[in-house]
Design an enzyme around this catalytic site. Sequence first.
Site, PDB file in Angstrom:
ATOM      1  N   TYR A   1       6.133   0.378   9.969  1.00 31.18           N
ATOM      2  CA  TYR A   1       5.653   1.031   8.752  1.00 31.18           C
ATOM      3  C   TYR A   1       5.909   2.529   8.815  1.00 31.18           C
ATOM      4  O   TYR A   1       6.436   3.123   7.862  1.00 31.18           O
ATOM      5  CB  TYR A   1       4.159   0.756   8.595  1.00 31.18           C
TER       6      TYR A   1
ATOM      7  N   LYS B   1       8.396   4.745   6.354  1.00 30.12           N
ATOM      8  CA  LYS B   1       7.907   5.838   5.516  1.00 30.12           C
ATOM      9  C   LYS B   1       8.604   7.154   5.858  1.00 30.12           C
ATOM     10  O   LYS B   1       8.860   7.992   4.976  1.00 30.12           O
ATOM     11  CB  LYS B   1       6.387   5.970   5.644  1.00 30.12           C
TER      12      LYS B   1
ATOM     13  N   THR C   1      -7.017   0.607  -1.406  1.00 25.04           N
ATOM     14  CA  THR C   1      -6.099  -0.384  -1.966  1.00 25.04           C
ATOM     15  C   THR C   1      -6.302  -1.716  -1.259  1.00 25.04           C
ATOM     16  O   THR C   1      -6.941  -1.793  -0.198  1.00 25.04           O
ATOM     17  CB  THR C   1      -4.641   0.059  -1.745  1.00 25.04           C
TER      18      THR C   1
END
Length: 271
Positions: A155, A159, A190
């Site tokens: 991840y 990014k 989220t």
Amino acid sequence: MTEHAGRVALVTGGSSGIGRGVAPELAEQGASVVVHGLVHDQAESVADEIRRFGRRAVATAGPIGLAQTSERAVELALDEFGGLDTLVTSAGIQWYGDVVETSAEGWAEVFDTNVTGVFLAAHYALPFIRMSATGSVVIVSSVQATASQAGVPAYAASKGALLALARAMAVDEGPHGVRVNSVSPGSVDTPMLRAAAARFTEDPDAIEKLVRNWGTAHPLGRVATPAEVGAVVSFLASPRASFVSGDDVRVDGGLLSRLAAALPEPDAGSR
């Protein structure tokens, strides 16, 4: 408010998470919005919400790492609204585990969605965004492009790649009058954040407590809402940011401004 009046926006990942905060914000500011999501019913739900407050929106769905998904989304914008001015890329997934624990398939899955998905959306959208007098692309990255937590190398690397991609696109698209920027949120409330919390406990109250605890890492003392990130994205995509390009805007509540070292509390007598 109508700073996006007459403009058409495509929001990938617009059915959930940060994208779920971006799409209605752009619509409230006057844009016609193509809402992309992995699941059509979820994307349609967001589009329907936008239509209920009097703005135009349509939904599309599919894995963002597949070329036909982005091609179809751009065609939908052209067919329904006659053009495309703004692209916001927000679709993203997380994979947990260090480099040894992360499988080659997991690594590829993260990069297919988080990086290749952005490339494909831009690949199909930019020829039409270049025709706009105020074309703009906003890429949703993360503070983990700069400083990583443990156990998320795929991840974090994805990014970080997005920051480099945004800079490169800003250089290439500037002569076409298109601005390209990125945003790097901190912790945002989220489904992805709550799924991360659910890795440690299944108790809803404990998940809520853990999310609040993660918020204390930010000097503002809480996590962000998707709408707060959406407001920054909306500004960057708007004509008000007409000379902002190649930049990354942190929306992190001061998270990366704080040193990890904690000072001891002073004795009462020393105050």
